[in-house]
Every structure is written in structure tokens, then in C-alpha cells.
Design a protein around this motif. Structure first.
Motif, PDB file in Angstrom:
ATOM      1  N   ALA A 295       0.797  -1.197   0.076  1.00 14.89           N
ATOM      2  CA  ALA A 295      -0.038   0.089  -0.160  1.00 14.89           C
ATOM      3  C   ALA A 295       0.742   1.345   0.062  1.00 14.89           C
ATOM      4  CB  ALA A 295      -0.739  -0.009   1.309  1.00 14.89           C
ATOM      5  N   ASN A 296       0.361   2.155  -0.696  1.00  9.83           N
ATOM      6  CA  ASN A 296       1.256   3.627  -0.695  1.00  9.83           C
ATOM      7  C   ASN A 296       0.935   4.268   0.666  1.00  9.83           C
ATOM      8  OD1 ASN A 296       2.046   3.336  -3.409  1.00  9.83           O
ATOM      9  ND2 ASN A 296      -0.325   3.801  -4.088  1.00  9.83           N
ATOM     10  N   GLN A 306       5.870   2.465   0.210  1.00 12.21           N
ATOM     11  CA  GLN A 306       5.001   1.440   0.157  1.00 12.21           C
ATOM     12  C   GLN A 306       5.090   0.508   1.563  1.00 12.21           C
ATOM     13  OE1 GLN A 306       4.976  -0.539  -3.725  1.00 12.21           O
ATOM     14  NE2 GLN A 306       3.370   0.842  -4.316  1.00 12.21           N
ATOM     15  N   LYS A 325      -4.433   1.822  -1.777  1.00 10.14           N
ATOM     16  CA  LYS A 325      -3.971   0.576  -2.869  1.00 10.14           C
ATOM     17  C   LYS A 325      -5.126   0.347  -3.655  1.00 10.14           C
ATOM     18  CE  LYS A 325      -2.386  -4.309  -3.007  1.00 10.14           C
ATOM     19  NZ  LYS A 325      -1.166  -3.773  -3.711  1.00 10.14           N
TER      20      LYS A 325
END
Length: 354
Positions: A295-296, A306, A325
Motif C-alpha cells: 500500500a502507498n 509502500q 491501494k
């Protein structure tokens, strides 16, 4: 009878007895031929030796070679070993061809001892030099124009070789010119050519060193930070320290705080006061994981990478952490970290249903 001598010999009287007496013996006094006197023997031997010596001398003169020997300075005594005769005539030594051991001595100089070879040439020249005995140096240092302010532990180099530190006593140094260097922290390098007299004599050198530093005052908030100057520890704040002229790297460190650094330009003889250094607390560490991973991560308005991700954050203040995400709903959380500690944050993303 006529014609008969009137002398008559009386016949022996045979009737009276006669006594025969022994005649006393006297030895003959015949004198033997005279022997040579002891004096004559000695005179004869002397004559033989003189003649032999004369003949040897004539032979030596006709077979010897002339050696002009020059030794600087002129020695007190010269000895040539290996020759029966070493006559000297008008500055020349007469020596037969061969190898000899020459020895020369002079007060204040190293004894000279060397082999010399006399060849077949009629005249030969040999130039030699004697070496002075080493001298002895005593070296002390003080602050320039302040003879009473002694400087100790100044490193001494002679001809680039380190020979000790001040005060230095009775250092044996070869006679002649030498380069002298003296190094001391906070003082200018001293360089000079010195002439060592040698011959066992003692010389005392007193050197004034020129200061090459200024006093620098350092303070910090909080105090009691460790001071380092060009990597060398210098005490705790607050402090006034001597710093060598030039550009110096000043660094402060204290447990629980970030290191503080500043480049300081120091001019010899000009004291300076550094602006009080405010030390920042150490960051806290945030370890972020997500389900699913990849996930960012946004911290406030900055993208930081991430998941899984570890980042340093300013302590004791709120930080907005946002995860996103593709295919999942965005998630966010407010987080506060402690100085020098790690905080773990695990977030689960919700899938978006079509």
C-alpha cells in the motif's frame, strides 16, 4: 915440563861423600798470542749493522714510493702500520708498494682508521677528512615574548625525524647543519636551520613559539552536551575552549538528542562566542505494515513509500498516516511517536466491491 901450562886441575876428592840437591822447577813464561778485545768486537758488530742499515736504506730509497698525505683538519698523531720504516721527507711519506693501515687521532674528532694501498706509481696522493664527534643539544620551548610561560610536550623533528618532545636534554646530534622543526597544538610550526658544533660540546636552544589559536565560547540547550573539535573531545557545554586558527568543525552530542554541527572560522588571537546551540530531540521510529502489503504511504502531504515501511518522525506530535491501494478503500490514522523509540502501526485495507 917445558911448554906445559902452569894451570892444574885439582882432581875430585873421591874420598869425601857428596850430596845431590834437587834443582827447583820454574814453569816457562811463554805468552800466548793476544785475543781481540771486547771493545773491538762491539765496534765490529756496530760497523756490520751500520753497513747493513746503509745497504737497506739505499735499497729502501730506490724501491719506495712517495705518498703525499693530506688530512683535514691536521691530526694530532698519524700512525701507519705494516711498514718497517715510514720516513717523511718534505711532506712525503716513503713507503714500499703494499697495503698499510693508517690511523689518525685528534681531540674532538672521531678516530680515523682506514686501509691504504701503495701502487707502483712513483708519486701518489691521498686526501682524507676527519669527522667531528657529535654535539649534545638541550631544547626548551616557551610562549613567544613570555619566557616564563613554558610550553611542554612540543614534538621535535630533526631532518624530518622525530627525536622527542620538549624539554629535551642532552640529545646527541651529528656535527653540522640540520633542519629543526617544533610542533605544538595551538602554536605555529617552528622551522629553522641550526648548526651543531659537535666535538662533544653542549648547546642549549630556547625557542619561543607563536600562539595560533583563539578562545571560543560554546553553549547549548540543554547543557552538558559533549563538545568535539575536528573529532577530538573538548569537554561539556558550557565551555570556553582554545581552537587552532582556521576552519574548525564543531560538534555537540547528548543522549536523546540529534547531533549538532557547525563550521567555525577561527582567527588567531580573536576570541569568539558561538550562538547557543538548540539540540533537537531524537526522532521516533514508525514501523508501518498493511494487509495486504504494497500500500502507498502518505505522511501528512508527503509520499513516503509502500508498506512494509520504517520511517523516522518528529517525536511528541501528531502525524496523519494515510494508506491507499488500487481495489481497496483508503485508510488513515493519527499517530504520535516517542523520541528514540519505535512505534508499530498495522493497518488493514477493505476491498472495494463492484
Amino acid at each position: 915440563m917445558s911448554g906445559t901450562s902452569s894451570r892444574h886441575t885439582t882432581p875430585p876428592d873421591t874420598a869425601a861423600p857428596r850430596t845431590i840437591a834437587p834443582f827447583p822447577f820454574e814453569p816457562s813464561h811463554h805468552t800466548p798470542p793476544p785475543r781481540p778485545s771486547r771493545r773491538r768486537k762491539i765496534v765490529g758488530l756496530i760497523a756490520v749493522f751500520l753497513l747493513a742499515g746503509l745497504l737497506y736504506g739505499v735499497w729502501f730509497v730506490f724501491t719506495a714510493r712517495q705518498l703525499r698525505l693530506t688530512i683535514q683538519p691536521e691530526p694530532d698523531r698519524v700512525t701507519i702500520q705494516g711498514a718497517f720504516l715510514t720516513p717523511r721527507l718534505k711532506g712525503y711519506y716513503l713507503l714500499r708498494p703494499g697495503t698499510y693501515r693508517l690511523t689518525a687521532v685528534k681531540d674532538g674528532y672521531e678516530p680515523l682508521s682506514t686501509d691504504i694501498t701503495i701502487g707502483a706509481q712513483a708519486r701518489q696522493t691521498l686526501d682524507l677528512s676527519m669527522v667531528k664527534l657529535p654535539g649534545r643539544l638541550t631544547i626548551t620551548t616557551h610562549v613567544a615574548d613570555q619566557p616564563a610561560s613554558v610550553v611542554t610536550a612540543a614534538r621535535i623533528r630533526i631532518d624530518q625525524d622525530v627525536v622527542g618532545a620538549t624539554p629535551l636534554n642532552d640529545l646527541e646530534v651529528a656535527a653540522g647543519p640540520h633542519q629543526l622543526q617544533i610542533e605544538a597544538p595551538l602554536y605555529r610550526l617552528f622551522e629553522a636551520m641550526i648548526d651543531v658544533e659537535g666535538m662533544g660540546r653542549r648547546q642549549a636552544l630556547t625557542i619561543g613559539l607563536i600562539p595560533d589559536y583563539a578562545d571560543v565560547t560554546v553553549t547549548s540547550i540543554p547543557a552538558q552536551a559533549q563538545i568535539s573539535i575536528d573529532g577530538t573531545p573538548g569537554g561539556l557545554t558550557p565551555a570556553t575552549l582554545p581552537m587552532t586558527a582556521g576552519t574548525r568543525r564543531l560538534e555537540l552530542q547528548r543522549a536523546g538528542y540529534k547531533p549538532w554541527q557547525k563550521m567555525v572560522q577561527v582567527t588567531a588571537g580573536k576570541p569568539i562566542t558561538i550562538e547557543t546551540a538548540v539540540l533537537a530531540p531524537l526522532d521516533g521510529r514508525l514501523a508501518i505494515t498493511s494487509q495486504p502489503a504494497g500500500a502507498n504511504v502518505m505522511i501528512g502531504t508527503q509520499y513516503r513509500g509502500q508498506t512494509p515501511l520504517e520511517i523516522d518522525l518528529a517525536p511528541d506530535q501528531s502525524h496523519l498516516v494515510q494508506l491507499s491501494k488500487s481495489g481497496y478503500a483508503a485508510a488513515s490514522r493519527e499517530v504520535t511517536v516517542r523520541s528514540g523509540e519505535q512505534t508499530d502501526l498495522q493497518m488493514e485495507l477493505t476491498p472495494r466491491m463492484g
